[in-house]
Design an enzyme around this catalytic site. Sequence first.
Site, PDB file in Angstrom:
ATOM      1  N   CYS A   6       0.813  -1.229   0.000  1.00  0.00           N
ATOM      2  CA  CYS A   6       0.000   0.000   0.000  1.00  0.00           C
ATOM      3  C   CYS A   6       0.844   1.277   0.000  1.00  0.00           C
ATOM      4  O   CYS A   6       0.325   2.366  -0.209  1.00  0.00           O
ATOM      5  CB  CYS A   6      -0.942   0.000   1.187  1.00  0.00           C
ATOM      6  N   HIS A  33      -3.249   7.032   2.180  1.00  0.00           N
ATOM      7  CA  HIS A  33      -3.706   5.713   1.718  1.00  0.00           C
ATOM      8  C   HIS A  33      -5.071   5.432   2.349  1.00  0.00           C
ATOM      9  O   HIS A  33      -5.264   5.626   3.553  1.00  0.00           O
ATOM     10  CB  HIS A  33      -2.680   4.652   2.128  1.00  0.00           C
ATOM     11  N   ASN A  48     -10.183  -0.489   0.235  1.00  0.00           N
ATOM     12  CA  ASN A  48      -8.733  -0.317   0.225  1.00  0.00           C
ATOM     13  C   ASN A  48      -8.178  -0.892  -1.083  1.00  0.00           C
ATOM     14  O   ASN A  48      -8.215  -2.108  -1.281  1.00  0.00           O
ATOM     15  CB  ASN A  48      -8.163  -1.046   1.451  1.00  0.00           C
TER      16      ASN A  48
HETATM   17  N1  ACO Z   1     -18.263  -8.789  10.582  1.00  0.00           N
HETATM   18  C1  ACO Z   1     -18.670  -9.062  11.813  1.00  0.00           C
HETATM   19  N2  ACO Z   1     -17.831  -9.382  12.808  1.00  0.00           N
HETATM   20  C2  ACO Z   1     -16.520  -9.392  12.517  1.00  0.00           C
HETATM   21  C3  ACO Z   1     -16.027  -9.119  11.235  1.00  0.00           C
HETATM   22  C4  ACO Z   1     -16.949  -8.794  10.231  1.00  0.00           C
HETATM   23  N3  ACO Z   1     -16.592  -8.505   8.982  1.00  0.00           N
HETATM   24  N4  ACO Z   1     -14.675  -9.206  11.253  1.00  0.00           N
HETATM   25  C5  ACO Z   1     -14.339  -9.530  12.500  1.00  0.00           C
HETATM   26  N5  ACO Z   1     -15.444  -9.664  13.262  1.00  0.00           N
HETATM   27  C6  ACO Z   1     -15.558 -10.012  14.660  1.00  0.00           C
HETATM   28  C7  ACO Z   1     -14.369 -10.796  15.169  1.00  0.00           C
HETATM   29  O1  ACO Z   1     -14.524 -12.176  14.894  1.00  0.00           O
HETATM   30  C8  ACO Z   1     -14.413 -10.491  16.648  1.00  0.00           C
HETATM   31  O2  ACO Z   1     -15.387 -11.306  17.231  1.00  0.00           O
HETATM   32  P1  ACO Z   1     -15.125 -11.954  18.675  1.00  0.00           P
HETATM   33  O3  ACO Z   1     -14.975 -10.776  19.612  1.00  0.00           O
HETATM   34  O4  ACO Z   1     -16.345 -12.756  18.903  1.00  0.00           O
HETATM   35  O5  ACO Z   1     -13.870 -12.747  18.536  1.00  0.00           O
HETATM   36  C9  ACO Z   1     -14.943  -9.064  16.707  1.00  0.00           C
HETATM   37  O6  ACO Z   1     -15.557  -8.817  15.436  1.00  0.00           O
HETATM   38  C10 ACO Z   1     -13.869  -8.040  16.926  1.00  0.00           C
HETATM   39  O7  ACO Z   1     -12.790  -8.327  16.034  1.00  0.00           O
HETATM   40  P2  ACO Z   1     -11.564  -7.371  15.916  1.00  0.00           P
HETATM   41  O8  ACO Z   1     -10.574  -7.964  14.961  1.00  0.00           O
HETATM   42  O9  ACO Z   1     -11.108  -6.993  17.277  1.00  0.00           O
HETATM   43  O10 ACO Z   1     -12.260  -6.117  15.245  1.00  0.00           O
HETATM   44  P3  ACO Z   1     -11.645  -4.689  15.050  1.00  0.00           P
HETATM   45  O11 ACO Z   1     -12.438  -3.681  15.762  1.00  0.00           O
HETATM   46  O12 ACO Z   1     -10.159  -4.687  15.244  1.00  0.00           O
HETATM   47  O13 ACO Z   1     -11.925  -4.435  13.499  1.00  0.00           O
HETATM   48  C11 ACO Z   1     -10.715  -4.444  11.444  1.00  0.00           C
HETATM   49  C12 ACO Z   1     -11.361  -5.286  12.534  1.00  0.00           C
HETATM   50  C13 ACO Z   1     -11.800  -3.612  10.775  1.00  0.00           C
HETATM   51  C14 ACO Z   1     -10.076  -5.378  10.445  1.00  0.00           C
HETATM   52  C15 ACO Z   1      -9.668  -3.518  12.119  1.00  0.00           C
HETATM   53  O14 ACO Z   1      -8.768  -4.274  12.902  1.00  0.00           O
HETATM   54  C16 ACO Z   1      -8.884  -2.748  11.122  1.00  0.00           C
HETATM   55  O15 ACO Z   1      -9.416  -1.880  10.464  1.00  0.00           O
HETATM   56  N6  ACO Z   1      -7.571  -3.016  11.006  1.00  0.00           N
HETATM   57  C17 ACO Z   1      -6.743  -2.388  10.039  1.00  0.00           C
HETATM   58  C18 ACO Z   1      -6.896  -3.164   8.810  1.00  0.00           C
HETATM   59  C19 ACO Z   1      -6.394  -2.419   7.643  1.00  0.00           C
HETATM   60  O16 ACO Z   1      -6.748  -1.290   7.412  1.00  0.00           O
HETATM   61  N7  ACO Z   1      -5.565  -3.109   6.874  1.00  0.00           N
HETATM   62  C20 ACO Z   1      -5.012  -2.634   5.733  1.00  0.00           C
HETATM   63  C21 ACO Z   1      -4.015  -1.539   6.039  1.00  0.00           C
HETATM   64  S1  ACO Z   1      -2.525  -1.764   5.304  1.00  0.00           S
HETATM   65  C22 ACO Z   1      -2.894  -2.034   3.782  1.00  0.00           C
HETATM   66  O17 ACO Z   1      -3.647  -1.272   3.250  1.00  0.00           O
HETATM   67  C23 ACO Z   1      -2.383  -3.223   3.134  1.00  0.00           C
END
Ligand code: ACO
Length: 318
Positions: free
Chosen positions: A109, A245, A275
């Site tokens: 990215c 980004h 993204n």
């Molecule tokens: N729908 C519903 N529930 C979900 C989903 C979904 N799509 N995805 C995860 N969950 C659940 C998990 O299973 C977890 O459940 P549990 O508590 O029963 O175990 C709960 O939601 C919380 O999961 P977390 O992983 O803690 O959720 P978080 O608030 O961290 O959000 C996310 C997840 C959106 C992926 C976040 O971590 C994030 O945005 N991270 C950055 C990711 C990113 O931007 N990556 C790319 C950047 S670098 C690049 O561009 C290559």
Amino acid sequence: MKIIGTGSILPKKIVTNDEISEIVETSDEWIRERTGILERRIAVDETTTSMAVEAGRKALENGRIAPESIDLLIVSTFTPDRSMPNTACAVQGELGCRCAVAFEMNAACSGFLFALNTAFAYFSLGMYKRALIIGAETVSKTIDWTDRSSCILFGDGAGAAVVEADKEMPYIFVQHSDGEKGDVLTCDCHREDNRWSLAGNRKEKVWMDGQEVFKFAVRKVPECIEEVLTAAKISSDEIDWFLLHQANQRIIRSVAKRLCVDEKRFPVNLAHYGNTSAASIPILLDEWNQSGQLKRGNKIVLSGFGAGLTWGAAMMTF
Ligand code: ACO
């Protein structure tokens, strides 16, 4: 260095959050709240190469630039259609940039930003004068469509900018990598084993530790933006637009807050595209340019971050 043309292209197919929730257990509400994404574009007839060509063509047209005047052509992607020849050579052939040297770069990215920095370094050496820089991705083909924590995030597209050496127009950048933390965001290569070795367990789809990536982004992005502003001897108040980004609305909001800058100066289009990795910054740059909101003389900061880990920022005048 200055930008003299921009272009972008998105696949025609729109996939909404509701459609994703038919594939994995999720909901429109969850995706909107956690990411800001409403829908994304998915390549069906398009390829990384076809979109790179189209974005590049539009950038040349936008700047009224003859393809033969390009002497450097870089395509940044982690999702090329072929291992070789590289995507930039394919673009060169299609667009008729016959005087250019063409190669591909992968910094995930951060790729578009790192490619711009590379062009600037070549310009500073006096080797080249005009470059076509493209970020193009079909991330959808590397997605694990059974993994709800990652498949909701990404989309496909391409963006491009033509840049030219100009001693009167300062370009200041910082760029960083941390390979020791590389395992938080990976995608192994699709390769057959050779006849003597077995590749073992491969993760041939995008795999991500979302929380670690999130923590990395909200810490490192403001840090490198501050670093570049200090190097440029300019305050954040003097910057018209921060073009980041487009990974997640919450990351962008957190960066704005940490820098004490009004969120309005952080343009966002991830709601409609998700993204798009290396394509996200040039798509945003082009949309902001074409809509007239980005004006000549505006001071901009670009910042990319992603797998590697890689991250960086650049300051320039549009
Ligand atoms: N729908 C519903 N529930 C979900 C989903 C979904 N799509 N995805 C995860 N969950 C659940 C998990 O299973 C977890 O459940 P549990 O508590 O029963 O175990 C709960 O939601 C919380 O999961 P977390 O992983 O803690 O959720 P978080 O608030 O961290 O959000 C996310 C997840 C959106 C992926 C976040 O971590 C994030 O945005 N991270 C950055 C990711 C990113 O931007 N990556 C790319 C950047 S670098 C690049 O561009 C290559």
